[in-house]
Design a protein around this motif. Sequence first.
Motif, PDB file in Angstrom:
ATOM      1  N   PHE A  52       0.686  -1.202  -0.059  1.00 29.95           N
ATOM      2  CA  PHE A  52      -0.060   0.061  -0.092  1.00 29.95           C
ATOM      3  C   PHE A  52       0.977   1.149  -0.020  1.00 29.95           C
ATOM      4  CE2 PHE A  52      -3.375  -2.776   1.612  1.00 29.95           C
ATOM      5  CZ  PHE A  52      -4.429  -2.065   0.577  1.00 29.95           C
ATOM      6  N   ILE A  72      -0.810  -5.420  -4.531  1.00 32.67           N
ATOM      7  CA  ILE A  72      -0.921  -6.030  -3.522  1.00 32.67           C
ATOM      8  C   ILE A  72      -1.859  -7.357  -3.751  1.00 32.67           C
ATOM      9  CG2 ILE A  72      -2.916  -4.583  -2.866  1.00 32.67           C
ATOM     10  CD1 ILE A  72      -3.173  -5.616  -0.183  1.00 32.67           C
ATOM     11  N   GLU A  73      -2.761  -7.467  -4.794  1.00 28.52           N
ATOM     12  CA  GLU A  73      -3.320  -8.626  -5.304  1.00 28.52           C
ATOM     13  C   GLU A  73      -2.567  -9.617  -5.810  1.00 28.52           C
ATOM     14  OE1 GLU A  73      -4.420  -5.295  -5.945  1.00 28.52           O
ATOM     15  OE2 GLU A  73      -5.068  -5.292  -8.028  1.00 28.52           O
ATOM     16  N   LEU A  77      -0.040 -12.701  -0.172  1.00 33.49           N
ATOM     17  CA  LEU A  77      -0.167 -12.299   1.244  1.00 33.49           C
ATOM     18  C   LEU A  77      -1.275 -12.494   1.700  1.00 33.49           C
ATOM     19  CD1 LEU A  77       2.222  -9.076   1.001  1.00 33.49           C
ATOM     20  CD2 LEU A  77       3.009 -11.218   1.209  1.00 33.49           C
ATOM     21  N   TYR A  79      -3.415 -11.339   4.601  1.00 37.08           N
ATOM     22  CA  TYR A  79      -3.694 -10.290   5.634  1.00 37.08           C
ATOM     23  C   TYR A  79      -4.698 -10.693   6.583  1.00 37.08           C
ATOM     24  CZ  TYR A  79      -4.681  -5.741   7.695  1.00 37.08           C
ATOM     25  OH  TYR A  79      -5.110  -4.759   8.685  1.00 37.08           O
ATOM     26  N   GLY A  85     -11.623 -10.216  10.223  1.00 38.99           N
ATOM     27  CA  GLY A  85     -12.148  -9.541   9.072  1.00 38.99           C
ATOM     28  C   GLY A  85     -12.755 -10.592   7.901  1.00 38.99           C
ATOM     29  N   PHE A  87     -15.976 -11.814   5.863  1.00 44.54           N
ATOM     30  CA  PHE A  87     -16.933 -11.042   5.133  1.00 44.54           C
ATOM     31  C   PHE A  87     -18.307 -11.276   5.545  1.00 44.54           C
ATOM     32  CE2 PHE A  87     -13.773 -12.167   1.594  1.00 44.54           C
ATOM     33  CZ  PHE A  87     -13.117 -10.629   1.771  1.00 44.54           C
ATOM     34  N   HIS A  89     -21.154 -10.671   4.862  1.00 41.45           N
ATOM     35  CA  HIS A  89     -22.343 -10.761   3.881  1.00 41.45           C
ATOM     36  C   HIS A  89     -22.344 -12.229   3.322  1.00 41.45           C
ATOM     37  CE1 HIS A  89     -19.246  -9.017   1.606  1.00 41.45           C
ATOM     38  NE2 HIS A  89     -19.549  -9.282   0.605  1.00 41.45           N
ATOM     39  N   PHE A  98     -13.550 -17.278  -1.376  1.00 43.40           N
ATOM     40  CA  PHE A  98     -13.393 -15.892  -2.102  1.00 43.40           C
ATOM     41  C   PHE A  98     -12.357 -15.599  -2.988  1.00 43.40           C
ATOM     42  CE2 PHE A  98     -12.356 -11.368  -1.963  1.00 43.40           C
ATOM     43  CZ  PHE A  98     -13.536 -10.741  -2.302  1.00 43.40           C
ATOM     44  N   VAL A 151      -5.613 -19.258  -1.368  1.00 43.04           N
ATOM     45  CA  VAL A 151      -4.755 -18.781  -2.312  1.00 43.04           C
ATOM     46  C   VAL A 151      -3.344 -18.772  -2.043  1.00 43.04           C
ATOM     47  CG1 VAL A 151      -6.414 -16.798  -2.571  1.00 43.04           C
ATOM     48  CG2 VAL A 151      -4.876 -16.455  -0.908  1.00 43.04           C
TER      49      VAL A 151
ATOM     50  N   LYS B 157     -10.960  -2.698   7.872  1.00 41.91           N
ATOM     51  CA  LYS B 157      -9.817  -3.299   7.121  1.00 41.91           C
ATOM     52  C   LYS B 157     -10.125  -4.546   6.463  1.00 41.91           C
ATOM     53  CE  LYS B 157      -6.265  -1.280   9.584  1.00 41.91           C
ATOM     54  NZ  LYS B 157      -5.153  -1.376  10.608  1.00 41.91           N
ATOM     55  N   ILE B 158     -11.647  -4.944   6.144  1.00 39.88           N
ATOM     56  CA  ILE B 158     -11.997  -5.908   5.441  1.00 39.88           C
ATOM     57  C   ILE B 158     -11.713  -5.811   4.016  1.00 39.88           C
ATOM     58  CG2 ILE B 158     -14.390  -7.122   4.664  1.00 39.88           C
ATOM     59  CD1 ILE B 158     -15.217  -7.042   7.358  1.00 39.88           C
ATOM     60  N   LEU B 160      -9.006  -4.578   2.632  1.00 39.74           N
ATOM     61  CA  LEU B 160      -7.653  -5.051   2.716  1.00 39.74           C
ATOM     62  C   LEU B 160      -7.477  -6.388   2.802  1.00 39.74           C
ATOM     63  CD1 LEU B 160      -5.479  -3.161   5.245  1.00 39.74           C
ATOM     64  CD2 LEU B 160      -5.467  -3.089   2.777  1.00 39.74           C
ATOM     65  N   VAL B 161      -8.346  -7.130   3.305  1.00 39.95           N
ATOM     66  CA  VAL B 161      -8.294  -8.720   3.330  1.00 39.95           C
ATOM     67  C   VAL B 161      -8.382  -9.215   1.908  1.00 39.95           C
ATOM     68  CG1 VAL B 161      -9.501 -10.773   4.212  1.00 39.95           C
ATOM     69  CG2 VAL B 161      -9.086  -8.954   5.797  1.00 39.95           C
ATOM     70  N   ALA B 162      -9.682  -8.335   1.561  1.00 42.42           N
ATOM     71  CA  ALA B 162     -10.039  -8.994   0.121  1.00 42.42           C
ATOM     72  C   ALA B 162      -8.906  -8.697  -1.052  1.00 42.42           C
ATOM     73  CB  ALA B 162     -11.328  -8.143  -0.337  1.00 42.42           C
ATOM     74  N   ARG B 163      -8.232  -7.383  -0.693  1.00 39.65           N
ATOM     75  CA  ARG B 163      -7.158  -7.340  -1.676  1.00 39.65           C
ATOM     76  C   ARG B 163      -6.060  -8.340  -1.557  1.00 39.65           C
ATOM     77  NH1 ARG B 163      -7.069  -2.655  -4.926  1.00 39.65           N
ATOM     78  NH2 ARG B 163      -8.698  -1.298  -4.287  1.00 39.65           N
ATOM     79  N   SER B 164      -5.891  -8.582  -0.316  1.00 37.85           N
ATOM     80  CA  SER B 164      -4.654  -9.478   0.008  1.00 37.85           C
ATOM     81  C   SER B 164      -4.893 -10.949  -0.699  1.00 37.85           C
ATOM     82  CB  SER B 164      -4.239  -9.773   1.127  1.00 37.85           C
ATOM     83  OG  SER B 164      -5.096 -10.401   2.015  1.00 37.85           O
ATOM     84  N   LEU B 165      -6.462 -11.297  -0.676  1.00 35.28           N
ATOM     85  CA  LEU B 165      -6.794 -12.476  -1.407  1.00 35.28           C
ATOM     86  C   LEU B 165      -6.832 -12.383  -2.876  1.00 35.28           C
ATOM     87  CD1 LEU B 165      -9.648 -12.986   1.222  1.00 35.28           C
ATOM     88  CD2 LEU B 165      -7.588 -14.529   0.843  1.00 35.28           C
ATOM     89  N   ARG B 175     -17.972  -6.872  -5.016  1.00 32.47           N
ATOM     90  CA  ARG B 175     -18.093  -8.063  -4.206  1.00 32.47           C
ATOM     91  C   ARG B 175     -17.866  -7.659  -2.706  1.00 32.47           C
ATOM     92  NH1 ARG B 175     -18.260 -13.123  -6.603  1.00 32.47           N
ATOM     93  NH2 ARG B 175     -17.601 -12.952  -8.836  1.00 32.47           N
ATOM     94  N   VAL B 176     -17.566  -6.537  -2.234  1.00 31.71           N
ATOM     95  CA  VAL B 176     -17.227  -6.236  -0.703  1.00 31.71           C
ATOM     96  C   VAL B 176     -18.056  -5.028  -0.448  1.00 31.71           C
ATOM     97  CG1 VAL B 176     -15.604  -5.827   1.115  1.00 31.71           C
ATOM     98  CG2 VAL B 176     -14.974  -7.247  -0.787  1.00 31.71           C
ATOM     99  N   MET B 180     -21.726  -5.214   1.347  1.00 31.93           N
ATOM    100  CA  MET B 180     -21.866  -4.723   2.773  1.00 31.93           C
ATOM    101  C   MET B 180     -22.631  -3.268   2.961  1.00 31.93           C
ATOM    102  SD  MET B 180     -18.109  -5.787   4.264  1.00 31.93           S
ATOM    103  CE  MET B 180     -18.405  -5.023   5.844  1.00 31.93           C
TER     104      MET B 180
END
Lengths: 220, 259
Positions: A52, A72-73, A77, A79, A85, A87, A89, A98, A151, B157-158, B160-165, B175-176, B180
């Motif tokens: 970031f 980052i994607e 990693l 995180y 964290g 989701f 929904h 995911f 992942v 920071k959810i 951020l989690v999605a990005r790291s995934l 999707r997030v 949400m």
Amino acid sequence: MPIVVITQLVKAYGAHRVLDRLNLEIAAGEIVALMGKSGVGKTTLLSCILGFEKPDSGSIEIDGYDVAGVAIEERRLAYVPQDYGLFPHLSVRDNIAFGMTIRKKPHTEIDQRVQELLHTVELPKIILNRGVDRLSGGERQRVALARALAVEPKLFLFDEPLSAVDIETRGEVGAELRRNIKKLNIPAIVITHDPNDARTLADTIYRLEGGVLQKTTIKA
Amino acid sequence: MERHKKQYTEQVLTVFAFSWIAWFLFPILFLIGALVFKFSALQPIISDDRFWWAFIISLISAFVVVVLTALFVVPTAYVFAYKEFRFKKFLETLLIEIPQTLPPVAVGVIYVFAFGVHSPIHLAFTFAAVVIAKLIVSAPFALGYVLRKFREIRASKIDLVARSLGANTYTVIFRVLVPMARQDIIAGLTLAWARAMGEFGGSLIFAGVIAYKTEILPTYANRIVHTDPFLALGATAIMVLFSIIALTTARIVLTKKKI
């Protein structure tokens, strides 16, 4: 052979060098805790590793590759923030899936992998269709780990993983998290301000001070 | 003594609160009362096709406002929640707070000058003018709601989690963030719709009151209130009914949410 090698990392805001030629090596399967007062640069270091923030100089190598310029994607990693964290929904199954769903993996492959991951983190199948608001703390932790594992991450980054856990069960939850990470043999960085959490979770503890890391031990 | 004092305070608080409630209930109760005792007054409304046109123009223009808001609110909220840029705080006030407090007359006057007869873009006294006048006072509600929720998600920071995934910006948004914030988006759009239905000043000046073209329920009621008060009351009843339905829906959607 270390998995993560951070060399001479510098990050400054104006004249203030938050990270000042910082070095860090993490071996395969090693859990490292990073401690330090708030505002000392833990989040900055984390953001640099995640991608970031761009360091001013120095390098971050993960699994033999310099990650400078890698989004980052793409960094592989995992995180995990405070309270894991998940989701809110999505069901447990969709949480775990995911990372595979967004890569448009075929359904059958995803389902098979989800089953394997459940087995790895020792969760019962019955949990799959549940909403994540109906999980216990321990289950949430395992779902978060399974979701990250999907992942195939090179490194876990836990950001204050235990600070939302109440004080009575904190040691126990921490020990379980450590056991789970160790079993996976993936290196992990744990950011924490709590010396007890650092001791419960980590193999090596560093204190971030003056822009560099000092190895430290915490007495019981 | 001490206990007596406490009871006295409680009583004073209750009196104040209930006086306030009564004052706000009064218009609605009066409206209901008037309609109950003079229900026959609604008769001429039903047969007045100018009223029905005003009703339809109100509905359609409010609907267009909601569609435009829905289209722009997510990208705009995303930019404000995630990007840093100059004058951000000021621009946020400009998009959210200022339009809500701006005198509607001012909005109308500005638009008449910008898009009036002397302007190369001539929109005054058209259906588009109705939509434009409504949009500026309605959209801020939706943006306010969605932006607040996006900031809440960012703080957790959810994303951020999605990005790291492996999620890119598009995936994070659809999707997030959007799922949400679903309830906040619906509630914000519902409020925007209610506000658009009731908008008056800007439309009056910028779009005028042209029968079958730019006349909406509020301007219809305003036109006849002194010559045919019961007809105006009937039109008012319909507006109030719609706004109560909208606000109740928004409230139900918001209290239902678990996220």
